[in-house]
Each structure stands twice: as structure tokens, then as C-alpha cells.
Design a protein around this motif. Sequence first.
Motif, PDB file in Angstrom:
ATOM      1  N   PHE A  35       0.791  -1.228   0.000  1.00  0.00           N
ATOM      2  CA  PHE A  35       0.000   0.000   0.000  1.00  0.00           C
ATOM      3  C   PHE A  35       0.829   1.286   0.000  1.00  0.00           C
ATOM      4  O   PHE A  35       0.438   2.258  -0.655  1.00  0.00           O
ATOM      5  N   ALA A  36       1.940   1.310   0.712  1.00  0.00           N
ATOM      6  CA  ALA A  36       2.722   2.543   0.814  1.00  0.00           C
ATOM      7  C   ALA A  36       3.762   2.673  -0.293  1.00  0.00           C
ATOM      8  O   ALA A  36       4.284   3.762  -0.508  1.00  0.00           O
ATOM      9  N   MET A  37       4.054   1.576  -0.970  1.00  0.00           N
ATOM     10  CA  MET A  37       5.062   1.638  -2.026  1.00  0.00           C
ATOM     11  C   MET A  37       4.454   1.337  -3.390  1.00  0.00           C
ATOM     12  O   MET A  37       4.350   2.235  -4.240  1.00  0.00           O
ATOM     13  N   VAL A  38       4.062   0.088  -3.625  1.00  0.00           N
ATOM     14  CA  VAL A  38       3.567  -0.306  -4.953  1.00  0.00           C
ATOM     15  C   VAL A  38       2.346   0.520  -5.349  1.00  0.00           C
ATOM     16  O   VAL A  38       2.306   1.093  -6.448  1.00  0.00           O
ATOM     17  N   GLU A  39       1.358   0.587  -4.457  1.00  0.00           N
ATOM     18  CA  GLU A  39       0.143   1.325  -4.800  1.00  0.00           C
ATOM     19  C   GLU A  39       0.421   2.807  -5.031  1.00  0.00           C
ATOM     20  O   GLU A  39      -0.145   3.413  -5.935  1.00  0.00           O
ATOM     21  N   LEU A  96       3.134   4.114  -6.168  1.00  0.00           N
ATOM     22  CA  LEU A  96       3.803   4.276  -7.454  1.00  0.00           C
ATOM     23  C   LEU A  96       2.839   4.061  -8.621  1.00  0.00           C
ATOM     24  O   LEU A  96       2.944   4.728  -9.653  1.00  0.00           O
ATOM     25  N   GLN A  97       1.913   3.135  -8.456  1.00  0.00           N
ATOM     26  CA  GLN A  97       0.960   2.851  -9.528  1.00  0.00           C
ATOM     27  C   GLN A  97      -0.167   3.875  -9.600  1.00  0.00           C
ATOM     28  O   GLN A  97      -0.636   4.222 -10.683  1.00  0.00           O
ATOM     29  N   LYS A  98      -0.623   4.333  -8.438  1.00  0.00           N
ATOM     30  CA  LYS A  98      -1.728   5.299  -8.366  1.00  0.00           C
ATOM     31  C   LYS A  98      -1.384   6.372  -7.339  1.00  0.00           C
ATOM     32  O   LYS A  98      -1.941   6.393  -6.236  1.00  0.00           O
ATOM     33  N   PRO A  99      -0.469   7.268  -7.688  1.00  0.00           N
ATOM     34  CA  PRO A  99      -0.065   8.288  -6.714  1.00  0.00           C
ATOM     35  C   PRO A  99      -1.232   9.221  -6.354  1.00  0.00           C
ATOM     36  O   PRO A  99      -2.119   9.468  -7.166  1.00  0.00           O
ATOM     37  N   THR A 100      -1.202   9.684  -5.128  1.00  0.00           N
ATOM     38  CA  THR A 100      -2.223  10.604  -4.647  1.00  0.00           C
ATOM     39  C   THR A 100      -2.216  11.865  -5.500  1.00  0.00           C
ATOM     40  O   THR A 100      -1.155  12.439  -5.773  1.00  0.00           O
ATOM     41  N   ALA A 101      -3.406  12.287  -5.920  1.00  0.00           N
ATOM     42  CA  ALA A 101      -3.535  13.479  -6.760  1.00  0.00           C
ATOM     43  C   ALA A 101      -2.863  14.673  -6.096  1.00  0.00           C
ATOM     44  O   ALA A 101      -3.038  14.918  -4.902  1.00  0.00           O
ATOM     45  N   ARG A 154      15.402   4.696  -4.399  1.00  0.00           N
ATOM     46  CA  ARG A 154      15.194   3.398  -5.050  1.00  0.00           C
ATOM     47  C   ARG A 154      16.077   2.287  -4.481  1.00  0.00           C
ATOM     48  O   ARG A 154      15.585   1.242  -4.065  1.00  0.00           O
ATOM     49  N   GLU A 155      17.367   2.485  -4.451  1.00  0.00           N
ATOM     50  CA  GLU A 155      18.282   1.423  -4.013  1.00  0.00           C
ATOM     51  C   GLU A 155      18.101   1.093  -2.527  1.00  0.00           C
ATOM     52  O   GLU A 155      18.121  -0.075  -2.140  1.00  0.00           O
ATOM     53  N   PHE A 156      17.918   2.110  -1.709  1.00  0.00           N
ATOM     54  CA  PHE A 156      17.680   1.871  -0.289  1.00  0.00           C
ATOM     55  C   PHE A 156      16.403   1.065  -0.081  1.00  0.00           C
ATOM     56  O   PHE A 156      16.372   0.100   0.684  1.00  0.00           O
ATOM     57  N   VAL A 157      15.339   1.474  -0.757  1.00  0.00           N
ATOM     58  CA  VAL A 157      14.047   0.803  -0.623  1.00  0.00           C
ATOM     59  C   VAL A 157      14.152  -0.652  -1.064  1.00  0.00           C
ATOM     60  O   VAL A 157      13.677  -1.567  -0.376  1.00  0.00           O
ATOM     61  N   LEU A 158      14.774  -0.887  -2.209  1.00  0.00           N
ATOM     62  CA  LEU A 158      14.906  -2.263  -2.703  1.00  0.00           C
ATOM     63  C   LEU A 158      15.734  -3.122  -1.759  1.00  0.00           C
ATOM     64  O   LEU A 158      15.382  -4.276  -1.494  1.00  0.00           O
ATOM     65  N   THR A 159      16.815  -2.580  -1.243  1.00  0.00           N
ATOM     66  CA  THR A 159      17.637  -3.327  -0.285  1.00  0.00           C
ATOM     67  C   THR A 159      16.822  -3.688   0.950  1.00  0.00           C
ATOM     68  O   THR A 159      16.880  -4.822   1.438  1.00  0.00           O
ATOM     69  N   GLN A 160      16.035  -2.734   1.433  1.00  0.00           N
ATOM     70  CA  GLN A 160      15.223  -2.962   2.625  1.00  0.00           C
ATOM     71  C   GLN A 160      14.171  -4.041   2.388  1.00  0.00           C
ATOM     72  O   GLN A 160      14.051  -4.979   3.176  1.00  0.00           O
ATOM     73  N   VAL A 161      13.401  -3.925   1.319  1.00  0.00           N
ATOM     74  CA  VAL A 161      12.312  -4.890   1.113  1.00  0.00           C
ATOM     75  C   VAL A 161      12.842  -6.274   0.741  1.00  0.00           C
ATOM     76  O   VAL A 161      12.246  -7.282   1.111  1.00  0.00           O
ATOM     77  N   ARG A 162      13.957  -6.323   0.051  1.00  0.00           N
ATOM     78  CA  ARG A 162      14.565  -7.633  -0.229  1.00  0.00           C
ATOM     79  C   ARG A 162      15.041  -8.284   1.068  1.00  0.00           C
ATOM     80  O   ARG A 162      14.939  -9.501   1.238  1.00  0.00           O
ATOM     81  N   GLY A 163      15.545  -7.488   1.984  1.00  0.00           N
ATOM     82  CA  GLY A 163      15.938  -8.002   3.293  1.00  0.00           C
ATOM     83  C   GLY A 163      14.748  -8.530   4.063  1.00  0.00           C
ATOM     84  O   GLY A 163      14.819  -9.582   4.700  1.00  0.00           O
ATOM     85  N   THR A 195       8.774  -8.101  -6.701  1.00  0.00           N
ATOM     86  CA  THR A 195       8.804  -8.052  -8.166  1.00  0.00           C
ATOM     87  C   THR A 195       7.976  -6.887  -8.686  1.00  0.00           C
ATOM     88  O   THR A 195       8.410  -6.157  -9.591  1.00  0.00           O
ATOM     89  N   GLN A 196       6.781  -6.695  -8.123  1.00  0.00           N
ATOM     90  CA  GLN A 196       5.944  -5.555  -8.524  1.00  0.00           C
ATOM     91  C   GLN A 196       6.647  -4.231  -8.235  1.00  0.00           C
ATOM     92  O   GLN A 196       6.604  -3.306  -9.054  1.00  0.00           O
ATOM     93  N   LEU A 197       7.281  -4.141  -7.093  1.00  0.00           N
ATOM     94  CA  LEU A 197       7.987  -2.919  -6.721  1.00  0.00           C
ATOM     95  C   LEU A 197       9.166  -2.679  -7.646  1.00  0.00           C
ATOM     96  O   LEU A 197       9.372  -1.542  -8.103  1.00  0.00           O
ATOM     97  N   GLU A 198       9.920  -3.712  -7.951  1.00  0.00           N
ATOM     98  CA  GLU A 198      11.054  -3.577  -8.876  1.00  0.00           C
ATOM     99  C   GLU A 198      10.577  -3.051 -10.227  1.00  0.00           C
ATOM    100  O   GLU A 198      11.210  -2.168 -10.815  1.00  0.00           O
ATOM    101  N   THR A 199       9.467  -3.583 -10.709  1.00  0.00           N
ATOM    102  CA  THR A 199       8.912  -3.154 -11.996  1.00  0.00           C
ATOM    103  C   THR A 199       8.484  -1.686 -11.940  1.00  0.00           C
ATOM    104  O   THR A 199       8.775  -0.911 -12.855  1.00  0.00           O
ATOM    105  N   ALA A 200       7.789  -1.318 -10.869  1.00  0.00           N
ATOM    106  CA  ALA A 200       7.337   0.063 -10.729  1.00  0.00           C
ATOM    107  C   ALA A 200       8.500   1.032 -10.626  1.00  0.00           C
ATOM    108  O   ALA A 200       8.488   2.121 -11.221  1.00  0.00           O
TER     109      ALA A 200
END
Length: 80
Positions: A17-21, A23-28, A42-51, A71-76
Amino acid sequence: AATNEYNAKRREATVRFAMVEMLQKPTAGFEKVIRTHFKLRREFVLTQVRGWRDDLGADTPAHGRMSALVTQLETALAAL
């Protein structure tokens, strides 16, 4: 064990909800801010969620769900 389950659920919701959503549907009105934030972090976030994913047992349903979210987050993030 209960703490680990709680953390897994919260982390999954955070990624979903706080990341993928976001990025896909940002608040107006905040589209640029959200995209810039994730582009810069980007790199910090990916390192954190992969951990977080790697902390889960590889044979658990939670690991599978988190892997799909990563995977969804990486794509976004790659689309930024």
C-alpha cells in the motif's frame, strides 16, 4: 513467533500500500513528490524490502507473497 508474524504482515502491507500502490496510483497533487522520493531512494528501498523478504522462511506463504510484491515494486521503480 507472534512478533515475526506481526512484522511480516505489517511489512507486506507497507510494500503493497505505501510503495507499490503509491507508485501505480499516486495521490492526486503529489505525483511528482512521490515519484521523486522513490527515484532518489530506489536502491535503499529495494535493499530494505529484499531483506524483509529474505528474513522470511523460503518455504512459507509469506515469502511467496513478499516475493511477488518485491517483483511488482522492482517493476514500478524501473519505470521511473
